[in-house]
Design a protein around this motif. Sequence first.
Motif, short mmCIF file in Angstrom:
data_model
loop_
_atom_site.label_atom_id
_atom_site.label_comp_id
_atom_site.label_asym_id
_atom_site.label_seq_id
_atom_site.Cartn_x
_atom_site.Cartn_y
_atom_site.Cartn_z
N GLU A 37 -0.44 -4.27 -17.20
CA GLU A 37 -0.38 -3.98 -15.77
C GLU A 37 -0.54 -5.30 -15.02
N ASP A 38 0.34 -5.53 -14.06
CA ASP A 38 0.33 -6.78 -13.30
C ASP A 38 0.54 -6.49 -11.82
N VAL A 39 -0.24 -7.15 -10.99
CA VAL A 39 -0.09 -7.03 -9.54
C VAL A 39 1.03 -7.95 -9.10
N VAL A 40 2.07 -7.39 -8.49
CA VAL A 40 3.22 -8.15 -8.02
C VAL A 40 3.03 -8.58 -6.56
N TYR A 41 2.41 -7.71 -5.78
CA TYR A 41 2.27 -7.98 -4.35
C TYR A 41 1.05 -7.22 -3.83
N ARG A 42 0.36 -7.84 -2.87
CA ARG A 42 -0.80 -7.16 -2.25
C ARG A 42 -0.98 -7.69 -0.83
N GLU A 43 -1.26 -6.76 0.08
CA GLU A 43 -1.41 -7.14 1.49
C GLU A 43 -2.34 -6.16 2.19
N VAL A 44 -3.15 -6.67 3.12
CA VAL A 44 -3.95 -5.84 4.02
C VAL A 44 -3.26 -5.85 5.37
N THR A 45 -2.85 -4.68 5.86
CA THR A 45 -2.10 -4.59 7.10
C THR A 45 -3.03 -4.68 8.32
N LYS A 46 -2.43 -4.76 9.50
CA LYS A 46 -3.22 -4.86 10.73
C LYS A 46 -4.06 -3.61 10.98
N ASP A 47 -3.59 -2.47 10.48
CA ASP A 47 -4.37 -1.24 10.64
C ASP A 47 -5.28 -0.99 9.45
N HIS A 48 -5.57 -2.07 8.67
CA HIS A 48 -6.57 -2.07 7.60
C HIS A 48 -6.17 -1.26 6.37
N CYS A 49 -4.89 -1.04 6.18
CA CYS A 49 -4.43 -0.39 4.95
C CYS A 49 -4.17 -1.45 3.87
N LEU A 50 -4.46 -1.08 2.64
CA LEU A 50 -4.21 -1.98 1.51
C LEU A 50 -2.92 -1.55 0.83
N ILE A 85 -0.80 2.85 -1.31
CA ILE A 85 -1.31 2.62 0.05
C ILE A 85 -2.70 3.22 0.13
N VAL A 86 -3.69 2.37 0.36
CA VAL A 86 -5.06 2.84 0.57
C VAL A 86 -5.33 2.80 2.07
N ASP A 87 -5.60 3.97 2.63
CA ASP A 87 -5.88 4.08 4.07
C ASP A 87 -7.34 4.46 4.25
N PRO A 88 -8.23 3.48 4.50
CA PRO A 88 -9.66 3.79 4.61
C PRO A 88 -10.04 4.54 5.87
N VAL A 89 -9.19 4.48 6.90
CA VAL A 89 -9.48 5.19 8.14
C VAL A 89 -9.27 6.69 7.96
N ASN A 90 -8.10 7.06 7.43
CA ASN A 90 -7.80 8.47 7.18
C ASN A 90 -8.26 8.92 5.79
N ARG A 91 -8.84 7.97 5.04
CA ARG A 91 -9.38 8.24 3.72
C ARG A 91 -8.35 8.94 2.82
N SER A 92 -7.30 8.19 2.56
CA SER A 92 -6.25 8.69 1.68
C SER A 92 -5.76 7.55 0.79
N LEU A 93 -5.35 7.90 -0.40
CA LEU A 93 -4.70 6.97 -1.33
C LEU A 93 -3.39 7.63 -1.75
#
Length: 210
Positions: A37-50, A85-93
């Motif tokens: 398993e390899d991470v190709v891309y990762r970003e934290v968006t302006k609305d705090h989603c991973l 997509i990890v959304d900590p505000v709406n608590r969803s993955l």
Amino acid sequence: MVKYFCNYADIESTWDQVVSAFWQRYPNPFSTHVLTEDVVYREVTKDHCLLTRRLLMKTNRLPRWAEHFFPGGISRCVYIMEDSIVDPVNRSLTTYTWNLNHTMLMSVEERCVFRDSPEQPAVTQLRREAWISSSIYGFSRPIQEFGLARFKSNQVKAMKGLEYALSNLQGDAPQRMLRDTVKDASDKAKEAAKSLASAAAVPQKPQQYV
């Protein structure tokens, strides 16, 4: 025609624990077919989603009937792309996965959504959907049925692997035993990868068709 599958499950752990375990699923003794398993891309968006994109390599044993239609040198590995997509505000993955090779034989797309249970604070709800298709003329229906059966079997293993990671995080099993089991699973995966690499290096005889 596409074969559609959908099911629901309740995971008896909080959403935070499930998200933490999601990133620590491999290696585990129930998913030794997952080699890398390899991470190709990762970003934290302006609305705090991973946002994360990962590339996974898994063993892919063909059924006996399929071996009659494909050359002996066909890759026994399948490469899987996974977007999450990890959304900590709406608590969803939310995860999306699809295979990159063997797509003519069978294409499998999966979407999973992990959310807090509104009725039970310590439970995470999982909705899993899958779309299975094949481009083999005249055999698409049986291939889709086979793909669905394999998908269901793999998802049972995936759930056990997630539960294993959760038990490790929550300290429900002796740490030494967990380490030894994980090491054994990792060693098996490495040996499988070596075997596949060795097989790929051996020149294959040309396939003859009458």
